[in-house]
Design a protein around this motif. Structure first.
Motif: not given
Length: 1649
Positions: A450-463, A582-596
Motif C-alpha cells: 500500500m505504501t507503493y500505491l500511495k505514491q503519486e506514480s509507481g515509476k516501475k512495476p512492483f513484483v 521498464c518504466n511506468l508513465p506518470p500516474f500509473v502503478h502496476m503490481i504483478v506476481t510471479v513464481r520463481p
C-alpha cells in the motif's frame, strides 16, 4: 483400438469357449440399433430431432440465434450506458449478485423417486438428448442434475442426501442460463429423513420435551436412549450442534448390503423418526424450524428453488393427476406415502399444502397439469393408450418449456455479457472478491504494498514473488480490494481506474495477446476511446498498451494488477515479459506476481525492473498470521477446532513454516474433525504434496477408489480440463467405473449417475475450479501442485488407457452406438447405449448474414492431444489428416498448433506416409492457410499425385462438387518436393543459421534486419536491427549471440530469464572479418577467435574469462565441440590444443603450399574428425593419433568454387558460387559422395545452414537474393540438376490461350515471348518468338484458329506476327522470327486484332482522337494464305492498307470493342464525357460519364443499334457476343471510396436493345470470360449463368467465380508469388497464370460443372 466389439471387456479374460457368446453381439447390436430410438414404451418411432416441429426448431436454432446476435449492437450500446457497466470498467468490486460468466444450462429435476419413473426415463431417453443438441447449436452446454438414482450405501451411511440436493439446487440457480429447476409432483410427498445436524438449542428443547412428557413410556425411554446414542454434541461448530452418527458406527456391514444390518438400521430409523418428528411438533420451536426439520427432501428442493421471487420465472412444475386412484393398490408400486402399513395422511396433507404454495407463487405459464389413468402395476400404467398420449404431451411440454426458457435466458445473458470486455472484467473482479474474502493477517506485507500505491506514480512495476502456495494470489486480491476501499467515498469517475487480471482464470487471460487485448479495450472504454481502435495484432497491442498507459493523469490514475505471470502460455513468448514496461508513465502503478523457477519469469522481471526496491518476496506467514488464517479458513466453513487439534495443524509442517496453501489444505481436512474425534484420527501430512495425497486418500475411502481414480485421472489427463457433461460421458463409457458404482442396483440406462460426481465435486471443494476453455466451462485443478500429484498418482499406470478413452470420446466413437460390456453378475457379453453426443467437426454449418460456421472447439483442442498421447496413429491419420480438419484448425486460429501437432505425430509414428505427407503440406503452406483457409484443398490437390494429400483433396472435391471448384496444376512436380516452407524477408538474405535441434532459425538480410523464426511452425519470433556476420545459439536456446564487426551482442529468446528481443549482453570490440564463434554445452561462456586470439567471455555478464594468443592469425578456424582443440588454416592446416596452447599435428594436404585464404574447416560432433575444403580439394582427417594424412581420397570440390557450408556431422557440404539459384550439396555416404540439388529460389543462393531436427532428420535452410529463406528436408534431395525446358526468368506481362486451348503464349518483361504446347504433360515451350531488337512485345493480341499465327502488340507503334510453322533460326534453337508491321498512328490504343475473310485487321483508337475506332488492315487475306503455304518466307508487303473508321463523337472515349464470330457485327462501348472533364479523355485514367453502347456494320462503318446505359464512374470495361445479343461488363467505382468496387454484368437483346439480364456484384472482378458459340434468349438465364465466369487477381491470389453460382469462388495461389497475368481457355476448363518471378503455371478445373 479398432472395432470395439472385438475389444476385451472388463471382467474375466476372454477364453476361446466364449467366442460363441461374443458372436451373438452382432445380432444384439442390430436389434439394439433398430430399437434404440423407440425406448420409452414405444411412444415414438423416431427420435425427437427427427420429428416435427422439433426437427425444424433444431434446424433453425442457430440461424434464429444468429439473427438475434446481429441485432445485438443496439443492446450492447445500451449496456454500455448503464452505471453498472461504467463502474465495472473503472474497477469496482462487483455486487454479490454479479457472477462469473459461463455458457451452461443446469436444470435440477426434482420429484419423488418411485412414482415418476416413467416420466424420468422418457426425459432421459427422448428429451435430454434433444435439449443438449439444441443448446450446442446456440453455443451453450446443457446439463441435468437428476439425483433419482445412483445413491450408494455410503451416501445413505453419512446421511448427506438432503445437504447435497439443496447445494445442487443453489448451484443450478447460480450458474444456469435460463431454466434451473423443474418439479414433477404426483400423489407422493416423498421421503422425510431425520436431520443429520440439529442445533444444540433445538435438540435440547425437544429432548427436554420428551424427558418431561407426562405420557412417557418404555418405548419413549428407548427412543431417548437411541437419540443419545446416535446424536453426539459437536462443539467444533461455531454454533454447537448435535450430529447424527454414521450408520456403520453400529451396523458395521450396512454399506456391504448385509440384510440384518439393513433391517437393524431401518428399525432404528423408524423409532428415531417417530420420536423426533413427534417431539418437534409439540416442542416450543418456531413454525419455520418445525417445517424445515420435518419436511421431505422433495419439498426442501422445491422451497429452495422458489425462495427467491425474482428467480421463480426460471422454475417449472408439472402436477400429475391420477384418475381412478386406489391408495392401497398404489402403495404396492410406490405411488403413495405409507407409514406402518397405512397411507400416511400427514404426508398427503403436506403434499397438498406444497402444491398450493407452488400454484400461489408461480406464474400460470410455468405450471402444467396432466392426467393419467391409474393402473395397479407399472407395466399396465405404461401400456395404457391414454397414458401414452399423456406422457407424449408431458415430454413435449417439458421440451417446450426448456427451449423457450433457454432462448430467453441466452438472450438475457448475451445482452449483459455479449460485451467480451465486460464479461472478462466481471470474471476477474468476482474472482478477486472471492479470494479477498479468504484473506487474513499479513499486515506488514499489505502495508508495504500500500505504501507503493500511495505514491503519486509507481515509476516501475512492483513484483511480488514467492514459491507456489505462498499466497501471492490472495495478497494481490486483498490489495486490490483495499486500494478500492481507499476511494469508496469518491464518485466512480473521480477515483483511480483499477484493472485486475488473474492469468489462467479465463481463456482470454491465458496468453499475452488476449490479455493485452482485453486490458487495452477496458482502458479504451474508460478513456472514451473507440474500442475498435484496439486491433488484434500482437505487435500493435504492445504499442497500444504503452500508448494507453501514457494517458493516465493526476485526476485519473491507473492501477493495474496482474497475477501469475508464470502461468502465461508460450504464445508470443509472453513469459519473457518484453511487453512489461521498464518504466511506468506518470500516474500509473502496476503490481504483478510471479513464481520463481517457473518459465524464467522472475529472472525476466529482474531484467525488466532491475531495481531491488520494487521486489517483495511473499514468505510463509508468521505464528500470529498462521493462527488467524486457521481461524478464518475454518470459520468460513462454520467450523473451529479444539486447542489440541489446532496444535496438530500448526505443528504439522516439516519445517515449521506452513504456506497458505498448506494451511488451507490442513484446514479443509480438519474441518471434518469433530470435538469428539479421537486424537489418533487427527493426523496431517507434513508437506503440501503429502496433504494432497491425504485428501485423495480420504476421497477414495468415501467415494470409492475406482470412481475417484478414474474421475480425477480423466480431468488430469485432459489438455484443458473437462466439462461436467464430458466427464460424465467418459465415465459412463468406463466399464470398470460402472461395475464398481452399480453395487446393488443397475439403473435403467447404463450411465454413471450424476449424483456420484456431484458428491465428489462437492468434497473436492475449491481445489477443482471452473474455468473457461473453448467457450465451455471446464473443471481443472485449482493449483499446479494438485495437477502434479494427480498426474503421478492417477496417470503413472493408466496414462495410455485414459488418453485412449478421451480420444474415443472426442472422436464420437460411442455416440449413438451401443458399447459392449460384460454383465457383472453373469459375465455374459452385452451392449448398451450410453447417450453420448455426436462429435461433428462443424456443430453448425450455415451461410447466413454472419456467414460463419460454429466449429467443435473442444474436439479441435482435445482430440489431437489424446490421439498422440495414446499412440493411436491409425486414428491420427483418419482424424487429423483430412481437409476439413485442417480447415477447421485454421479457421479457428489454431494453425500453428496444427503444425506442432502434426510434427509430433509424424515424428512419433513409425512408417506413416499419411502423417508425413500432411505435415509437409501444412508446414509448407501454414502462413497461406492461416490467412486463406479456403486454399487448403487447392494446395493439397497440387501435391504430387502419389501423395496422400492429393487423393484426400480429390475425395473432398467429389463430396462437394456442387459447392466448389479447384484447379489442378498441370505443371506440378511429380516428385516429393524437398522444400518445407518459405519465409520472407524484405531484402536479399545474406546469412541463415539454425539453433541446436532446429528449434529456431536466425536470418540476416542485406538491410541488416535480423530475424528469428520458430522452425516447426514458421512463426516469426522477433525482428531486430543487427548487422551480424556470424550467429550462434546455445544448446539451451535461451538466447542468441550475434557477432558483428563492432562487437558481440546477446539477445534473449524469452526463456531461462532472457527476455525475448532484449539485449542481454553487449561487448563493444573490433572483430576480424574471419572471426569464429563457439558456444559450449554449458551455455555459460562464448569462445571467440579473432585477430589471432582465442577469447572466452562469460554470459550474461560479458566478463573476459581468458585470453590466449594463437601461433598465427588464421585464415580459417574451427573450434572442436569438446572444447579441447582448434583447427586452423594459414599456410598449413594445424590441429592445436587449447589448454596446452601447443600444436598437436599438421594435417597433410598433398603438399599444398599456397595461401589458404577462403578455406573452410569443420569438426564432427564427436570431435574425432576434421573436414577441410582447401584450394586443391576436400580432405578428411582424424584428430586422434599421430597420423596427419587424410582419410580416403581427396575430393575435387575446392574453396575456389565459391562459398561452402559444412554440416555438423560432416555428412553434407553445400557449395554456393553466388551466381546460381540452384544449390549444390555434396552428400557423404558409405558408398561415396553424391551431388544433390535444391532448386526453388529465383535468384542466387547466398547462405546455407544444416541442422539435425528433433526427429533426427537433417534439414537445410537457404537464403537468397530473391529475399526469401527456404527450409528443405534432406531426405528428399534430388540427384538431378534439372531445369524443365525453357522458362522465363522475369515477370510475366501477358499470357493467352489459343482458341482451342492446345497452345498458349506468354510474354515476360525481359522481352522474351514463348509459345507453349499445352496438351502434353507437363506443358512445354516449343517456340521462342523473337522480335525486333528495339521492340518489346507487351501483349499478345490473338492466336489464329489453327494455332499457326501469333499476333503481338509491340510497344505503342507496331504489330509483330509469327508463323509457328516457320523453321527455327538454327538446328539447336526453338527461336523463330516475326513479321514486324509498323502502325501509322501516334500513341495507339489497341483493342483487338481479328482474322477474317479479308485478312488480319487491327482495331485501335489514338490518343488525340479517343472517340474514333480505326480498323487497319495488317495483312491482306492473300498475304495470310501465302505465308501459310510458305512458312519460312515472309510475304512481300506490297498491298495497300485498308483503313476504316467508326466515329463516336468528339466528346466520347472508346473503352471497349469486340467483333462477333462471323465478323459481321462490331460492338463498341464508349463514355460520353462532360465538357469539364474533356482533359481526362486524353489521359489513361478512369473517368465519369454516360456509357454509350453501339453495334456497327464492320463493312460499311454504319450504326445498326445504339443505346445508353446510364451515368457512372467506371473502369475495366469488356464486351462479348452471346449469339445475336451482347454482354456488357464493367466496374462501377464510388468516388468517395474507390476500394468499394461493384461489378456490373448486363445482357442486351439485339432487336430491342433492352437489358434482358442484369447482375451487380460487390467484388473486385475486372474480367469476364464467355464460352464461344453461345446464344442466349430472355428465357435462357440458366444457360447464361453456365456461360459466364468472372476473374481478377489480388497480389498473389487468383479469384475465379461462376456468375450467380452457388459454388464458392475458386482461388489459386503459388508459393505466395504475385500473379501478374492470367487467361482462361475458351471452354473455360483451363487456366494459365504468369507470375512475378517468371513462373508459368497451367491449371485445369477439377469437377467443373
Amino acid at each position: 483400438m479398432g472395432n470395439a466389439v472385438g475389444m476385451q471387456l472388463p471382467g474375466k479374460p476372454a477364453k476361446s469357449t466364449e467366442k460363441k457368446s461374443w458372436k451373438r453381439l452382432s445380432a444384439y447390436r442390430t436389434a439394439h440399433m433398430a430399437t434404440i430410438r423407440m425406448r420409452g414404451g414405444g411412444l415414438w418411432d423416431t427420435p425427437r430431432d427427427d420429428r416435427q416441429p422439433w426437427k425444424k426448431i433444431l434446424k433453425d436454432a442457430a440461424d434464429e440465434f444468429e439473427d438475434f446476435l446481429i441485432g445485438m449492437q443496439r443492446v450492447e450500446n445500451d449496456v454500455e450506458k448503464r452505471d453498472e457497466f461504467r463502474e465495472m470498467m473503472q474497477g469496482k468490486i462487483p455486487h454479490m449478485h454479479i457472477k462469473r460468466n459461463g455458457n451452461e444450462v443446469w436444470v435440477f429435476v426434482s420429484s419423488t423417486f418411485t412414482d415418476t419413473k416413467m416420466e424420468r426415463d422418457l426425459l432421459m431417453e427422448d428429451v435430454y438428448p434433444f435439449l443438449r443438441e439444441f443448446c450446442r447449436k446456440i453455443g451453450l452446454d446443457f446439463n441435468v442434475v437428476d439425483l433419482r438414482w445412483g445413491i450408494r450405501r455410503v451416501l445413505a451411511n453419512s446421511h448427506q442426501a438432503t445437504s447435497i440436493c439443496l447445494a445442487e439446487v443453489q448451484r443450478c440457480r447460480k450458474t444456469s442460463i435460463g431454466p434451473f429447476f423443474v418439479g414433477i409432483l404426483g400423489n407422493k410427498y416423498g421421503w422425510r429423513p431425520i436431520p443429520r445436524i440439529i442445533e444444540s438449542k433445538t435438540f435440547m428443547t425437544f429432548m427436554l420435551y420428551m424427558q418431561n412428557s407426562t405420557s412417557r413410556d418404555a418405548a419413549d425411554d428407548n427412543a431417548i436412549e437411541l437419540l443419545k446414542e446416535w446424536y453426539r454434541l459437536d462443539t467444533n461448530s461455531l454454533e454447537p450442534e448435535f450430529v447424527l452418527q454414521p450408520i456403520t458406527n453400529k451396523f458395521l456391514n450396512y454399506d456391504k448390503n448385509n440384510s440384518d444390518d439393513i433391517k437393524g438400521w431401518n428399525d432404528t430409523f423408524d423409532i428415531l423418526q417417530k420420536a423426533i418428528f413427534s417431539a418437534i411438533m409439540f416442542s416450543e420451536l418456531s413454525q419455520d424450524t418445525k417445517m424445515e426439520l420435518t419436511r421431505s427432501i422433495t419439498e426442501g428442493e422445491i422451497m429452495e428453488a422458489i425462495d427467491e421471487k425474482s428467480e421463480q420465472k426460471r422454475c417449472f412444475f408439472f402436477d400429475r393427476d391420477l384418475r381412478s386412484f386406489d391408495a392401497q393398490q398404489a402403495s404396492k408400486i410406490g405411488y403413495v406415502d405409507m407409514v406402518h402399513g397405512n397411507v400416511d395422511a400427514n404426508a398427503s396433507r403436506k403434499l397438498e399444502q406444497l402444491k398450493s404454495t407452488i400454484w400461489n407463487n408461480l406464474q400460470e405459464s410455468n405450471l402444467n397439469r396432466y392426467k393419467m389413468e391409474f393402473k395397479p402395476s407399472n407395466e399396465e400404467m405404461s401400456n395404457n393408450p391414454e397414458n401414452k398420449k399423456a406422457l407424449k404431451t408431458f415430454c413435449d411440454k417439458f421440451c417446450e418449456y426448456m427451449v423457450d426458457s433457454i432462448k430467453n435466458g441466452a438472450a438475457e445473458h448475451r445482452s449483459t455479457m455479449n460485451n467480451s470486455v465486460y464479461a472478462e472484467v466481471v470474471n476477474h473482479s468476482v474472482f478477486a472478491r472471492e479470494r479477498a474474502e479468504m484473506f487474513s493477517g499479513r499486515e506488514s506485507i499489505l502495508e508495504e504494498i500500500m505504501t507503493y500505491l500511495k505514491q503519486e506514480s509507481g515509476k516501475k512495476p512492483f513484483v511480488l514473488h514467492g514459491v507456489g502456495g505462498s499466497g501471492k494470489t490472495s495478497v494481490l486480491a486483498k490489495v486490490f480490494s483495499k486500494s478500492l476501499t481507499r476511494w469508496d467515498t469518491m464518485a466512480a469517475d473521480e477515483r483511480p481506474v483499477h484493472i485486475v487480471r488473474f492469468i489462467g482464470v479465463t481463456p482470454e487471460s491465458s496468453n499475452i495477446r488476449d490479455l493485452l487485448y482485453s486490458v487495452c479495450r477496458q482502458l479504451s472504454y474508460v478513456l472514451k476511446i473507440n474500442p475498435s481502435s484496439v486491433q488484434g495484432d500482437y505487435k500493435h497491442l504492445e504499442e497500444k498498451f504503452m500508448q494507453l498507459l501514457q494517458k493516465a493523469t493526476s485526476s485519473m490514475p491507473f492501477v493495474i494488477f496482474i497475477d501469475s505471470l508464470d502461468q502465461l502460455s508460450d504464445d508470443n513468448e509472453g513469459r519473457d515479459l518484453h511487453w512489461l514496461p521498464c518504466n511506468l508513465p506518470p500516474f500509473v502503478h502496476m503490481i504483478v506476481t510471479v513464481r520463481p523457477n517457473a518459465g524464467g519469469c522472475l529472472a525476466a522481471s529482474k531484467n525488466v525492473v532491475k531495481s531491488k526496491e520494487y521486489f517483495l518476496e511473499i514468505l510463509p506467514p508468521d505464528e500470529a498470521d498462521t493462527n488467524s488464517m486457521i481461524d478464518l479458513l475454518l470459520a468460513k466453513e462454520n467450523r473451529t477446532v479444539s486447542s489440541q487439534q489446532k496444535k496438530v495443524i500448526i505443528g504439522a509442517h516439516k519445517d515449521g513454516k506452513p504456506t497458505p496453501l498448506f494451511l488451507k489444505l490442513a484446514c479443509d481436512i480438519a474441518k471434518s474433525w469433530h470435538s469428539y474425534t479421537d486424537e489418533s484420527e487427527c493426523t496431517l501430512a507434513d508437506t503440501v504434496n503429502g496433504l494432497i495425497n491425504q485428501l485423495f486418500n480420504e476421497l477414495e475411502e468415501i467415494h470409492g477408489q475406482t470412481l475417484v481414480k478414474r474421475a480425477l485421472g480423466y480431468i488430469t489427463a485432459a489438455k484443458t480440463g473437462l466439462s461436467a457433461n464430458e466427464l460424465l460421458d467418459v465415465l459412463s463409457c468406463d466399464e470398470i467405473v460402472l461395475d464398481d458404482c452399480f453395487e446393488f442396483h443397475i439403473p435403467p440406462i447404463r450411465r454413471l449417475p450424476s449424483l456420484l460426481w456431484t458428491r465428489l465435486r462437492l468434497d473436492l471443494g475449491s481445489y477443482i475450479v471452473e474455468g473457461g476453455a473453448d467457450d465451455v466451462v471446464v473443471y481443472r485443478w485449482y493449483h499446479r501442485l494438485f495437477h502434479e500429484v494427480a498426474r503421478q498418482r492417477y496417470l503413472s499406470e493408466n496414462d495410455q488407457f485414459l488418453h485412449q478413452s478421451l480420444a474415443h470420446y472426442f472422436m464420437g466413437r460411442w455416440a449413438n452406438v451401443p458399447k459392449p460390456f460384460r454383465d457383472k453378475k453373469t459375465n455374459e457379453p452385452n451392449i448398451a447405449n450410453r447417450r453420448l453426443p455426436l462429435q461433428p467437426l462443424v456443430v453448425v454449418s450455415r451461410k447466413g448474414k454472419m456467414n460463419n460456421d460454429r466449429f467443435n472447439l473442444r474436439k479441435l483442442t482435445e482430440l489431437p492431444y489424446h490421439l498422440i498421447k495414446a499412440g493411436m496413429w491409425t486414428e491420427c491419420e483418419k482424424e487429423l489428416c483430412t481437409i476439413p480438419w485442417i480447415r477447421a484448425k485454421c479457421k479457428t486460429g489454431r494453425s500453428y498448433q496444427l503444425v506442432l501437432e502434426l510434427a509430433e505425430a509424424s515424428a512419433k509414428a513409425e512408417n506413416s506416409p499419411t502423417l508425413r505427407d500432411f505435415y509437409r503440406l501444412v508446414r509448407a503452406n501454414i502462413q497461406m492457410f492461416q490467412a486463406h483457409s479456403e486454399l487448403i484443398c487447392q494446395q493439397a490437390l497440387n501435391e504430387p499425385d502419389a501423395s496422400v494429400c492429393t487423393s484426400a483433396a480429390m475425395d473432398y472435391i467429389r463430396e462437394r462438387s456442387n459447392t466448389m471448384n479447384c484447379l489442378l496444376d498441370l505443371s506440378k512436380n511429380q516428385t516429393v518436393n524437398s522444400e518445407v516452407m518459405t519465409l520472407q524477408h524484405t531484402a536479399a538474405v545474406k546469412l541463415c543459421k539454425f539453433s541446436p535441434s532446429a528449434k529456431y532459425l536466425a536470418t540476416v538480410s542485406g538491410e541488416d534486419t535480423f530475424k528469428v523464426w520458430r522452425v516447426a511452425s514458421g512463426a516469426l519470433e522477433m525482428t531486430l536491427e543487427c548487422s551480424a556476420m556470424k550467429v550462434e545459439f546455445p544448446s539451451s536456446c535461451h538466447w542468441v549471440c550475434c557477432l558483428t564487426r563492432t562487437g558481440i551482442y546477446v539477445y534473449g529468446l524469452g526463456t531461462g530469464g532472457f527476455p525475448k528481443g532484449k539485449l542481454s549482453m553487449c561487448i563493444e570490440t573490433d572483430v576480424d572479418h574471419l572471426a569464429t564463434m563457439l558456444i559450449p554445452k554449458s551455455c555459460k561462456i562464448i569462445y571467440i577467435v579473432s585477430y589471432g586470439r582465442l577469447i572466452t567471455y562469460r554470459v550474461p555478464s560479458g566478463n573476459v574469462v581468458k585470453k590466449i594468443e594463437l601461433k598465427c592469425r588464421p585464415k580459417c578456424v574451427a573450434l572442436a565441440p569438446n572444447e579441447k582443440w582448434l583447427v586452423m588454416a594459414n599456410k598449413t592446416v594445424v590441429l592445436w590444443d587449447i589448454s596446452k596452447q601447443q600444436e598437436v599435428k599438421t594435417f597433410g594436404a598433398n603438399n599444398l603450399k599456397t595461401n589458404l585464404t577462403g578455406s573452410f574447416l569443420a569438426f564432427s560432433l564427436d570431435s574425432r574428425r576434421v573436414l577441410g575444403i582447401l584450394p586443391n580439394g576436400t580432405y578428411r582427417w582424424n584428430t586422434a593419433g599421430t597420423n596427419p594424412e587424410p582419410i580416403g581420397d581427396r575430393l575435387s570440390l575446392n574453396c575456389q568454387q565459391g562459398q561452402a557450408v559444412i554440416s555438423q556431422n560432416l555428412d553434407y557440404v553445400a557449395s554456393m558460387d553466388g551466381q546460381d539459384s540452384t544449390l549444390r550439396i555434396l552428400k557423404f555416404q558409405k558408398s561415396g559422395a553424391t551431388w544433390t540439388y535444391l532448386k526453388g529460389h529465383t535468384a542466387p543462393v547466398s547462405s546455407c545452414s544444416f541442422e539435425r531436427s528433433q526427429n533426427d532428420t537433417t534439414i537445410v535452410a537457404t537464403g537468397s537474393e530473391d529475399q526469401s529463406v527456404r527450409i528443405w528436408d534432406s531426405r528428399d534431395l534430388s540427384t538431378e540438376n534439372f531445369a524443365r525446358g525453357v522458362t522465363h526468368s522475369h515477370a510475366i506481362e501477358n499470357c493467352i490461350f489459343s482458341p482451342d486451348g492446345t497452345s498458349a503464349v506468354t510474354v515476360a518483361s525481359n522481352k522474351t515471348t514463348y509459345f507453349w504446347q499445352t496438351n502434353v504433360s507437363p506443358p512445354t515451350v516449343t517456340r521462342v518468338l523473337a522480335s525486333e531488337t528495339s521492340c518489346h512485345v507487351k501483349r499478345i493480341g490473338c492466336v489464329s484458329e489453327n494455332n499457326m499465327f501469333v499476333v503481338g502488340f509491340c510497344g505503342d507503334q507496331a504489330i509483330d506476327i509469327w508463323n509457328t510453322a516457320a523453321s527455327t533460326t538454327s538446328a539447336n534453337s526453338m527461336t523463330i522470327n516475326c513479321k514486324h508491321k509498323l502502325v501509322p498512328f501516334a500513341s495507339p490504343t489497341f483493342f483487338f486484332v481479328h482474322f477474317s475473310r479479308s485478312g488480319l485487321n487491327a482495331y485501335l483508337s489514338t490518343g488525340n482522337r479517343p472517340g474514333v475506332l480505326f480498323c487497319m488492315s495488317v495483312m491482306a487475306s492473300c498475304m495470310v494464305d501465302e505465308w501459310k503455304s510458305c512458312p519460312d518466307i515472309f510475304p512481300a508487303d506490297v498491298y495497300e492498307s485498308d483503313l476504316r473508321d467508326f466515329k463516336h463523337g468528339d466528346n466520347q472515349k472508346i473503352v471497349s470493342a469486340v467483333m462477333n464470330k462471323d465478323g459481321d457485327r462490331l460492338a463498341t462501348l464508349s463514355v460520353i464525357v462532360p465538357e469539364n472533364q474533356s482533359a481526362a479523355m486524353l489521359a489513361d485514367v478512369d473517368i465519369q460519364g454516360t456509357l454509350s453502347f453501339t453495334i456497327w456494320s464492320p463493312s460499311y462503318s454504319r450504326i445498326l443499334k445504339k443505346c445508353t446505359l446510364g451515368n457512372t464512374f467506371s473502369r475495366a470495361h469488356q464486351l462479348g457476343f452471346l449469339g445475336p445479343n451482347v454482354l456488357v461488363f464493367y466496374q462501377k467505382i464510388s468516388r468517395s471510396a474507390k476500394e468499394n468496387k461493384e461489378c456490373v454484368v448486363q445482357v442486351l437483346e439485339y432487336d430491342s436493345m433492352n437489358i434482358i439480364y442484369e447482375q451487380s456484384i460487390t467484388a473486385n472482378y475486372d474480367r469476364i470470360f464467355v464460352k464461344p458459340k453461345t446464344s442466349v434468349t430472355i428465357s435462357d438465364e440458366k444457360k447464361l449463368l453456365d456461360t459466364l465466369m468472372l476473374g481478377y487477381v489480388e497480389q498473389d491470389m487468383l479469384h475465379l467465380a461462376e456468375l450467380d453460382s452457388t459454388k464458392d469462388a475458386t482461388k489459386y495461389c503459388y508459393k505466395s508469388i504475385d500473379i501478374t497475368s492470367f487467361d482462361l481457355s475458351r471452354d473455360r476448363r483451363s487456366v494459365i497464370a504468369g507470375f512475378q518471378n517468371g513462373s508459368v503455371r497451367f491449371l485445369r478445373f477439377v469437377n467443373i460443372r
